[in-house]
Design an enzyme around this catalytic site. Structure first.
Site, PDB file in Angstrom:
ATOM      1  N   ASN A 130       0.825  -1.204   0.000  1.00 27.38           N
ATOM      2  CA  ASN A 130       0.000   0.000   0.000  1.00 27.38           C
ATOM      3  C   ASN A 130       0.857   1.251   0.000  1.00 27.38           C
ATOM      4  OD1 ASN A 130      -2.003  -1.853   0.179  1.00 27.38           O
ATOM      5  ND2 ASN A 130      -2.445  -1.511   2.344  1.00 27.38           N
ATOM      6  N   HIS A 181       5.820  -0.602  -2.901  1.00 28.91           N
ATOM      7  CA  HIS A 181       5.268   0.114  -4.068  1.00 28.91           C
ATOM      8  C   HIS A 181       5.317   1.633  -3.895  1.00 28.91           C
ATOM      9  CE1 HIS A 181       2.922  -3.741  -5.424  1.00 28.91           C
ATOM     10  NE2 HIS A 181       4.212  -3.800  -5.697  1.00 28.91           N
ATOM     11  N   CYS A 241      11.416  13.402  -8.421  1.00 25.46           N
ATOM     12  CA  CYS A 241      11.706  13.984  -9.731  1.00 25.46           C
ATOM     13  C   CYS A 241      11.760  12.873 -10.779  1.00 25.46           C
ATOM     14  CB  CYS A 241      13.024  14.749  -9.707  1.00 25.46           C
ATOM     15  SG  CYS A 241      13.465  15.360 -11.349  1.00 25.46           S
ATOM     16  N   CYS A 243      10.845  20.021 -10.632  1.00 21.32           N
ATOM     17  CA  CYS A 243      12.046  19.929  -9.805  1.00 21.32           C
ATOM     18  C   CYS A 243      12.962  21.116 -10.116  1.00 21.32           C
ATOM     19  CB  CYS A 243      12.745  18.616 -10.141  1.00 21.32           C
ATOM     20  SG  CYS A 243      14.257  18.315  -9.207  1.00 21.32           S
ATOM     21  N   GLY A 293      -5.056  -9.243   3.378  1.00 21.00           N
ATOM     22  CA  GLY A 293      -5.769  -8.350   2.461  1.00 21.00           C
ATOM     23  C   GLY A 293      -5.065  -8.088   1.147  1.00 21.00           C
ATOM     24  N   SER A 332      -4.619  -9.723  -2.950  1.00 22.37           N
ATOM     25  CA  SER A 332      -5.036 -10.739  -3.924  1.00 22.37           C
ATOM     26  C   SER A 332      -3.838 -11.593  -4.331  1.00 22.37           C
ATOM     27  CB  SER A 332      -5.654 -10.066  -5.153  1.00 22.37           C
ATOM     28  OG  SER A 332      -4.738  -9.160  -5.726  1.00 22.37           O
TER      29      SER A 332
HETATM   30  P1  OAD Z   1      -6.194  -6.032  -4.614  1.00 21.27           P
HETATM   31  O1  OAD Z   1      -7.254  -5.032  -4.857  1.00 21.27           O
HETATM   32  O2  OAD Z   1      -5.685  -6.798  -5.775  1.00 21.27           O
HETATM   33  O3  OAD Z   1      -6.687  -7.103  -3.552  1.00 21.27           O
HETATM   34  C1  OAD Z   1      -7.291  -6.734  -2.352  1.00 21.27           C
HETATM   35  C2  OAD Z   1      -7.540  -8.002  -1.556  1.00 21.27           C
HETATM   36  O4  OAD Z   1      -8.055  -7.624  -0.293  1.00 21.27           O
HETATM   37  C3  OAD Z   1      -8.550  -8.948  -2.189  1.00 21.27           C
HETATM   38  O5  OAD Z   1      -8.010 -10.265  -2.137  1.00 21.27           O
HETATM   39  C4  OAD Z   1      -9.791  -8.828  -1.300  1.00 21.27           C
HETATM   40  O6  OAD Z   1     -10.497 -10.055  -1.173  1.00 21.27           O
HETATM   41  C5  OAD Z   1      -9.162  -8.448   0.033  1.00 21.27           C
HETATM   42  N1  OAD Z   1     -10.016  -7.640   0.929  1.00 21.27           N
HETATM   43  C6  OAD Z   1     -10.864  -6.638   0.598  1.00 21.27           C
HETATM   44  N2  OAD Z   1     -11.417  -6.093   1.685  1.00 21.27           N
HETATM   45  C7  OAD Z   1     -10.915  -6.757   2.759  1.00 21.27           C
HETATM   46  C8  OAD Z   1     -11.091  -6.676   4.178  1.00 21.27           C
HETATM   47  N3  OAD Z   1     -11.899  -5.769   4.734  1.00 21.27           N
HETATM   48  N4  OAD Z   1     -10.415  -7.527   4.966  1.00 21.27           N
HETATM   49  C9  OAD Z   1      -9.576  -8.478   4.418  1.00 21.27           C
HETATM   50  N5  OAD Z   1      -9.371  -8.600   3.087  1.00 21.27           N
HETATM   51  C10 OAD Z   1     -10.019  -7.763   2.270  1.00 21.27           C
HETATM   52  O7  OAD Z   1      -4.996  -5.272  -3.854  1.00 21.27           O
HETATM   53  P2  OAD Z   1      -3.489  -5.714  -3.684  1.00 21.27           P
HETATM   54  O8  OAD Z   1      -3.346  -7.178  -3.527  1.00 21.27           O
HETATM   55  O9  OAD Z   1      -2.906  -4.841  -2.640  1.00 21.27           O
HETATM   56  O10 OAD Z   1       0.269  -2.067  -7.241  1.00 21.27           O
HETATM   57  O11 OAD Z   1      -2.884  -5.290  -5.081  1.00 21.27           O
HETATM   58  C11 OAD Z   1      -1.515  -5.426  -5.301  1.00 21.27           C
HETATM   59  C12 OAD Z   1      -1.023  -4.314  -6.178  1.00 21.27           C
HETATM   60  O12 OAD Z   1      -1.810  -4.233  -7.370  1.00 21.27           O
HETATM   61  C13 OAD Z   1      -1.166  -2.933  -5.590  1.00 21.27           C
HETATM   62  O13 OAD Z   1      -0.131  -2.604  -4.673  1.00 21.27           O
HETATM   63  C14 OAD Z   1      -1.086  -2.068  -6.802  1.00 21.27           C
HETATM   64  C15 OAD Z   1      -1.963  -2.845  -7.749  1.00 21.27           C
HETATM   65  O14 OAD Z   1      -1.623  -2.764  -9.067  1.00 21.27           O
HETATM   66  C16 OAD Z   1       0.809  -0.948  -7.726  1.00 21.27           C
HETATM   67  O15 OAD Z   1       0.204   0.094  -7.783  1.00 21.27           O
HETATM   68  C17 OAD Z   1       2.236  -1.120  -8.161  1.00 21.27           C
END
Ligand code: OAD
Length: 265
Positions: A104, A141, A149, A173, A212, A214
């Protein structure tokens, strides 16, 4: 979710000498920050290739900044929730035992640690929190509240409000190039020091907590696999099964805001 799953997961955590935690957007969902995937996910209403790539920034920096300025406003209104706070208490209780790695960019883990440590201002370098030699958290991330910059890499830790009304009002910058948000975009490499420290922590950990996420975006998603391969245990908290579920020792299905405090109490 069975009560005996929670009991098993708690025992795994209690027995661990070293813990690595990997969090994703789901840990901040209950703070009001939309996740990326899923029904109301950010990537459903915005095409990543239009917004979160270096090419997009070169093509239309104003559009990219408009989206990030909107996300900054959204994040600024949000507070850490019970999951961030429980993780911060857990880490503060024994700083050398826990490494928290987050995908995050919202800064809520750090805010929670400051609140739990009773501090109002602290740089995000971990030192004032007594949280080991490394930062809390390791932000693989990047961080949305920082500017960097696009040419010389200079960081601005406390930028002012971005005016994305026109291309001419975007922040620049001293070297003349445009500033950009200090986040990792698609197709970009992660900071080698930050991901290196994360992988090293995963390698040394007896347990990896995966909360939390995916778990589809690598290399961050490999962190629990590293712990697993070294003979460690994996405990997952998510609303639904993920690729981690297949090899996790325990998966707790439910919200992070209720399960993480219960797990780490
Ligand atoms: P995702 O949006 O892919 O996944 C969120 C996960 O959280 C899912 O598996 C949901 O089931 C789960 N979830 C949602 N609400 C929840 C809750 N209240 N309690 C527990 N689990 C919950 O987000 P990320 O896995 O963080 O990268 O995504 C990874 C990366 O993809 C991000 O950091 C971002 C994106 O592209 C960049 O920006 C480089």
């Amino acid at each position: 979710m069975h009560a005996d799953h929670l009991t098993r997961a708690r025992r795994i955590v209690e027995d661990a000498r070293r813990v690595v935690v990997l969090t994703g957007a789901g840990v901040s969902a209950e703070s009001g920050i939309p996740t990326f995937r899923g029904e109301a996910g950010l990537w459903k209403s915005h095409r990543p290739e239009e917004l979160a790539t270096p090419q997009a920034f070169r093509r239309d920096p104003r559009l990219v900044w408009e989206w990030y300025a909107w996300r900054r406003t959204l994040v600024a209104r949000c507070e850490p929730n019970q999951a961030h706070r429980a993780l911060a208490r857990f880490a503060l209780a024994d700083a050398s035992r826990t490494t928290l790695v987050t995908q995050n960019v919202d800064g809520l883990h750090h805010q929670a640690a400051r609140a739990e440590a009773g501090e109002t201002t602290a740089p995000n370098d971990g030192t004032t929190l007594g949280l080991a030699e490394s930062a809390y958290p390791l932000e693989v991330h990047g961080a949305i509240h920082r500017d960097r910059c696009s040419s010389c890499g200079r960081l601005d830790e406390a930028p002012g409000r971005v005016d994305a009304e026109s291309a001419d009002s975007l922040p620049t910058c001293g070297c003349g190039a445009l500033m950009r948000p200090d986040v990792v975009w698609f197709g970009e490499a992660l900071d080698p020091d930050v991901i290196g420290a994360s992988m090293a922590a995963a390698d040394e950990a007896d347990v990896c907590l995966v909360i939390g996420t995916s778990a589809v975006v690598h290399p961050a998603a490999s962190i629990p696999e590293v712990t697993r391969r070294r003979g460690g245990r994996v405990v997952e908290v998510n609303l639904e099964p993920t690729p981690v579920t297949g090899y996790a020792d325990v998966t707790l299905l439910g919200t992070a805001g209720s399960l993480v405090p219960a797990l780490l109490a």
